[in-house]
Design an enzyme around this catalytic site. Structure first.
Site, PDB file in Angstrom:
ATOM      1  N   ASP A 128      10.449 -87.097  25.110  1.00  0.00           N
ATOM      2  CA  ASP A 128      10.001 -85.720  25.310  1.00  0.00           C
ATOM      3  C   ASP A 128       8.559 -85.483  24.859  1.00  0.00           C
ATOM      4  OD1 ASP A 128      10.688 -86.118  22.641  1.00  0.00           O
ATOM      5  OD2 ASP A 128      12.376 -84.752  22.692  1.00  0.00           O
ATOM      6  N   ASN A 175      20.992 -78.518  15.453  1.00  0.00           N
ATOM      7  CA  ASN A 175      21.862 -77.781  16.387  1.00  0.00           C
ATOM      8  C   ASN A 175      22.555 -78.726  17.388  1.00  0.00           C
ATOM      9  OD1 ASN A 175      19.791 -78.527  18.067  1.00  0.00           O
ATOM     10  ND2 ASN A 175      19.249 -76.464  18.739  1.00  0.00           N
ATOM     11  N   HIS A 192      21.059 -81.033  19.265  1.00  0.00           N
ATOM     12  CA  HIS A 192      20.283 -81.457  20.437  1.00  0.00           C
ATOM     13  C   HIS A 192      19.934 -82.945  20.379  1.00  0.00           C
ATOM     14  CE1 HIS A 192      16.052 -80.325  18.642  1.00  0.00           C
ATOM     15  NE2 HIS A 192      16.287 -81.592  18.453  1.00  0.00           N
ATOM     16  N   GLU A 247      18.683 -78.760  24.571  1.00  0.00           N
ATOM     17  CA  GLU A 247      19.180 -77.761  23.635  1.00  0.00           C
ATOM     18  C   GLU A 247      20.589 -77.303  24.040  1.00  0.00           C
ATOM     19  OE1 GLU A 247      17.515 -77.605  20.996  1.00  0.00           O
ATOM     20  OE2 GLU A 247      15.738 -76.328  21.116  1.00  0.00           O
TER      21      GLU A 247
HETATM   22  C1  F6R Z   1      12.182 -86.170  19.253  1.00  0.00           C
HETATM   23  C2  F6R Z   1      13.457 -85.665  19.707  1.00  0.00           C
HETATM   24  C3  F6R Z   1      14.317 -84.791  18.863  1.00  0.00           C
HETATM   25  C4  F6R Z   1      14.414 -85.261  17.404  1.00  0.00           C
HETATM   26  C5  F6R Z   1      15.298 -84.307  16.609  1.00  0.00           C
HETATM   27  C6  F6R Z   1      15.339 -84.698  15.149  1.00  0.00           C
HETATM   28  O1  F6R Z   1      11.584 -86.996  20.238  1.00  0.00           O
HETATM   29  O2  F6R Z   1      13.802 -85.947  20.800  1.00  0.00           O
HETATM   30  O3  F6R Z   1      15.604 -84.736  19.417  1.00  0.00           O
HETATM   31  O4  F6R Z   1      14.949 -86.556  17.386  1.00  0.00           O
HETATM   32  O5  F6R Z   1      14.819 -83.011  16.727  1.00  0.00           O
HETATM   33  O6  F6R Z   1      14.061 -84.495  14.617  1.00  0.00           O
HETATM   34  P1  F6R Z   1      13.732 -84.978  13.123  1.00  0.00           P
HETATM   35  O7  F6R Z   1      13.878 -86.443  13.144  1.00  0.00           O
HETATM   36  O8  F6R Z   1      12.310 -84.552  12.888  1.00  0.00           O
HETATM   37  O9  F6R Z   1      14.729 -84.313  12.237  1.00  0.00           O
END
Ligand code: F6R
Length: 241
Positions: free
Chosen positions: A67, A136, A138, A143
């Site tokens: 992403d 959450n 995701h 989301e």
């Molecule tokens: C990032 C991504 C997100 C993160 C998730 C956890 O490329 O796709 O799904 O893996 O938000 O983020 P952290 O590791 O910062 O808690």
């Protein structure tokens, strides 16, 4: 599903790096699906160290990231382009032309999503997809929603995600409201998925993802249907299981 338990963040990072380097050693021209975020920083640090020590060669590796924020250029310090360069690509011998991230500055985001799907299709497969987990539930920036989005698409980030990611920005108002993300179908089509989770703040999400109903309200729950899912999580993240 295999759950690999780690004592703490450091051990989770070592175990995740071990899975990735095994893939790389067995299949040098692997296509890796990469993730960003604080979960992955330790893993990338270890992979970089193992490269410096001469244990891993990345010259044939191809990568597709999950992403990117809409509106952040590649040289913006909070863009995922910048993150990947800083934490991994500048530290190993991957060929830059074999690295791919969605272009958050594309004037036509829809066209950019189709273009990104063509890149993924062009490789024909993702051998190993790395994932972090949002509090959450995701994965990527898929989301909670009423249905599982299949292909690369533009999303509105939830308030929860904006708040969670504001720790990287000076001000919460600077956090982009939109992102481009790989869809659930592309993630599920990966031959192997490596989900990394650490911290007590992810314990409820991890429990829902692994043991709750499969629902787009908890996007990661679809991973229960993946035939080769490896979860590497620390004690705190597993504390509710
Ligand atoms: C990032 C991504 C997100 C993160 C998730 C956890 O490329 O796709 O799904 O893996 O938000 O983020 P952290 O590791 O910062 O808690």
């Amino acid at each position: 599903m295999r759950i690999i338990r780690a004592k703490d963040y450091e051990e989770m990072s070592i175990k995740a790096a071990t899975v990735i380097s095994s893939q790389k050693t067995l299949f040098p021209d692997s296509v890796l699906g990469l993730a960003t975020g604080s979960t992955m920083e330790g893993t990338y640090q270890i992979l970089s160290e193992w490269y410096e020590q001469g244990w891993i060669d990345y010259s044939e590796l191809k990568s597709v990231n999950l992403d990117e924020y809409v509106g952040l250029s590649a040289d913006h310090s909070q863009s995922y382009h910048y993150y990947m360069k800083k934490h991994l690509f500048s530290k190993i011998n991957i060929d830059e032309k074999n690295t791919n991230l969605p272009n958050g500055m594309a004037s036509d985001p829809e066209a950019e999503c189709r273009h990104y799907d063509e890149i993924i299709e062009g490789y024909g497969r993702i051998d190993l997809q790395l994932l972090g987990l949002g509090p959450n539930g995701h994965i990527g920036f898929n989301e909670p929603a009423d249905e599982f989005p299949s292909l690369t698409h533009c999303v509105y980030l939830t308030e929860e995600t904006i708040k969670a990611n504001s720790r990287f920005f000076d001000d919460i108002n600077e956090v982009p409201r939109n992102a481009l993300t790989m869809g659930i179908k592309s993630i599920m089509q990966a031959n192997k998925v490596l989900l990394c989770v650490n911290g007590a703040h992810k314990a409820d999400a991890l429990k829902s993802v692994l043991t709750g109903p499969i629902t787009p309200q908890v996007p990661g729950s679809i991973l229960q249907l993946h035939s080769d899912l490896i979860v590497v999580a620390d004690e705190e993240a597993l504390s509710k299981m």
